[in-house]
Design a protein around this motif. Structure first.
Motif, PDB file in Angstrom:
ATOM      1  N   TYR A  34       4.304  -6.261  13.065  1.00  0.00           N
ATOM      2  CA  TYR A  34       3.180  -6.062  13.674  1.00  0.00           C
ATOM      3  C   TYR A  34       2.469  -7.080  14.451  1.00  0.00           C
ATOM      4  N   ILE A  81       9.092  -0.508   4.793  1.00  0.00           N
ATOM      5  CA  ILE A  81       8.725   0.697   4.376  1.00  0.00           C
ATOM      6  C   ILE A  81       9.969   1.464   3.722  1.00  0.00           C
ATOM      7  N   HIS A 111       4.656   0.735   1.531  1.00  0.00           N
ATOM      8  CA  HIS A 111       4.441  -0.502   2.573  1.00  0.00           C
ATOM      9  C   HIS A 111       4.277  -1.638   1.975  1.00  0.00           C
ATOM     10  N   GLU A 145       6.340  -5.434   7.919  1.00  0.00           N
ATOM     11  CA  GLU A 145       6.226  -4.637   6.749  1.00  0.00           C
ATOM     12  C   GLU A 145       7.591  -3.963   6.457  1.00  0.00           C
ATOM     13  N   GLU A 153       0.754  -1.132  -0.227  1.00  0.00           N
ATOM     14  CA  GLU A 153       0.074   0.057   0.082  1.00  0.00           C
ATOM     15  C   GLU A 153       0.803   1.220  -0.103  1.00  0.00           C
ATOM     16  N   TYR A 189      15.337   1.779   3.955  1.00  0.00           N
ATOM     17  CA  TYR A 189      14.041   1.215   4.428  1.00  0.00           C
ATOM     18  C   TYR A 189      14.187   0.857   5.837  1.00  0.00           C
ATOM     19  N   GLN A 240       5.093   6.935   1.160  1.00  0.00           N
ATOM     20  CA  GLN A 240       5.853   5.651   1.690  1.00  0.00           C
ATOM     21  C   GLN A 240       4.887   4.446   1.003  1.00  0.00           C
ATOM     22  N   HIS A 259       3.817  -5.324   2.760  1.00  0.00           N
ATOM     23  CA  HIS A 259       3.436  -6.239   3.900  1.00  0.00           C
ATOM     24  C   HIS A 259       4.026  -7.623   3.381  1.00  0.00           C
ATOM     25  N   THR A 291       1.073   5.336   1.213  1.00  0.00           N
ATOM     26  CA  THR A 291       0.520   6.298   2.085  1.00  0.00           C
ATOM     27  C   THR A 291       1.358   7.430   1.790  1.00  0.00           C
TER      28      THR A 291
END
Ligand SMILES: [Zn+2]
Length: 486
Positions: free
Chosen positions: A156, A164, A183, A162, A11, A151, A181, A185, A13
């Motif tokens: 989590y 980043i 991400h 993940e 994803e 990076y 950013q 995962h 962001t």
């Protein structure tokens, strides 16, 4: 060393990344993960090929000291900043992704030069030098860590983490902020190591973390072992143990592959074409292609099972022993081929000797697998600082380890060894492993030096604590600027 993980999703962001212009001149700005990842992979490949274009090869017919070199590409020597300036579509690519291309290109080229030299020394074909990276070779990119600037990794939960990667949009394309950013995962199937770079394979949706090899602390055990690698038992040890691949699982997979291959053959048979070649040229059916995909997947699974077993077994061997003796690798021209057999009834005719194409292929795969196991034991021995010896395997399978009687008849069958002189009877591979250990010990002990052994170039201590300093270092090999093709 690297560890690989499955990417679950990506994803974006922060700001919207700027990916360049489309053909009408309209800017492409998107947070679509597919597009963004494809763009990063494209930029990485573009920059990599710029570096590669400076490499040289010999003009045909001129090699060695008199050879004339010509560049393989357009000799693009632009810096990161200049490339960004000239091609605004890579303006927003994170710096440490572009920088990594330089390191990766040098590494790959140097490895190829080294590999070709080794192959030539062993009498094998040297193989090709690498060329430009093509799109069909897969989408991928690398990002360097540079002490955490490239990076960062966030964990989590027990199974979810993940990576980043941060980037900045170029000036003029910053209406919703400058920083974005990405991400990535991934499924946390095992702990993430302290890494120096990450490698994203977007074709296979995997992410790998590259880490320096950790020094291995070996606890001395005082044990010595000779290892005979073979086809029936992957490894036979001189202490009588036989180590086998997980045969049941592999056979199960092979059965499934056979079934799928029969289905493929049915596709060809039911088509209007006479042979597979015509069928493939005229466009195979979707069913055929689906079967091919399934077969490839199963073959990859098989390879993973074998590699996993080999890593674990070689690790155990190295941990449990202070000295390991194995067969020296044989040059390609010495590899065993079944001798042609003349037909006694008809002159100039030959009896079948089991050398058809399929068998040759399978044998090649088996030999590659055995060679890989040996290489694993060798490099793990070096990392642990234990002694690894390679001996010429000639006659080790025909010699009785008890009395030293050498005869081809001693080997009753593939599995059974029966000495005709002292009547010792036992497993043939274990007998060979004991002989290999004896040869290695004679080689290691200067007083009992066997001259016939030391004369052979392929025989000699390949490593170990005493010999490592004496061994010529090839790490210092000089690669010419611009890279000569060797
Ligand atoms: Zn004997």
């Amino acid at each position: 060393m690297s560890r690989k993980y499955k990417i679950t999703r990506v994803e974006i962001t922060g700001a919207t990344p700027y990916l360049g212009h489309d053909r009408n001149g309209a800017p492409i700005r998107t947070k679509d993960p597919e597009q963004v990842m494809a763009w990063l992979c494209g930029a990485w490949r573009f920059r990599f090929n710029q570096h590669r274009s400076n490499r040289c090869r010999y003009l045909i017919g001129t090699t060695g000291s008199t050879g004339l070199l010509e560049p393989i590409g357009s000799m693009d020597r632009r810096s990161n900043a200049d490339t960004r300036h000239d091609h605004d579509w890579i303006g927003a690519v994170p710096d440490l992704i572009l920088t990594s291309t330089w390191m990766m290109e040098r590494k790959e080229w140097a490895a190829a030069v080294e590999r070709r030299r080794t192959n030539r020394e062993h009498g094998r074909k040297p193989g090709r030098m690498p060329g430009f990276k093509r799109l069909r070779q897969g989408r991928r990119f690398t990002c360097m860590s540079n002490r955490g600037k490239g990076y960062r990794v966030v964990k989590y939960s027990r199974k979810h983490a993940e990576a980043i990667i941060g980037g900045t949009d170029p000036r003029g394309w910053r209406d919703d902020g400058a920083r974005y950013q990405i991400h990535i995962h991934f499924r946390l199937s095992r702990p993430v190591p302290e890494s120096t770079s990450i490698h994203v394979d977007w074709t296979h949706r995997t992410i790998s973390f590259t880490a320096p090899i950790e020094p291995h602390h070996h606890q001395p055990t005082g044990a010595m072992v000779g290892v005979d690698v073979g086809v029936v038992h992957e490894a036979a040890l001189s202490d009588g143990r036989l180590l086998d691949l997980p045969g049941k699982r592999l056979r199960h997979i092979e059965n499934r592959i056979n079934g799928l291959q029969r289905a493929q053959a049915r596709c060809v048979r039911e088509s209007p074409y006479d042979n597979t070649r015509d069928y493939l040229r005229k466009g195979p059916s979707n069913r055929y292609l689906r079967l091919r995909k399934q077969i490839n997947r199963l073959n990859a699974c098989k390879t993973r099972i074998i590699t996993d077993w080999q890593h674990k077994t070689s690790r155990r061997l190295v941990d449990d022993h202070d000295l390991i003796v194995m067969e020296a690798l044989q040059p390609a021209n010495m590899s065993r081929k079944p001798r042609p057999q003349a037909d006694p009834d008809r002159p100039d005719h030959w009896l079948p000797n089991g050398r058809n194409a399929k068998r040759a292929l399978n044998r090649g795969m088996r030999e590659a697998s055995l060679g890989r196991f040996r290489t694993m034991v060798e490099y793990k021995s070096h990392a642990a600082g234990i002694t690894f010896l390679a001996v010429n395997p000639a006659y080790t399978s025909q010699t009785c380890h008890k009395c030293g009687h050498v005869a081809a008849e001693n080997r009753e069958s593939q599995a059974v060894f029966h000495c005709h002189a002292c009547h010792w009877e036992g497993n043939a591979d274990v007998n060979a492993a004991i002989n290999i250990l004896d040869k290695g010990l004679r080689l290691n002990d200067p007083s009992g030096r066997d001259t016939s052994e030391t004369r052979n170039r392929s025989v000699g201590p390949c490593g170990g604590q005493t010999d490592r300093t004496a061994a010529p270092s090839r790490r210092g090999a000089i690669i010419m600027p611009g890279g000569s093709r060797q």
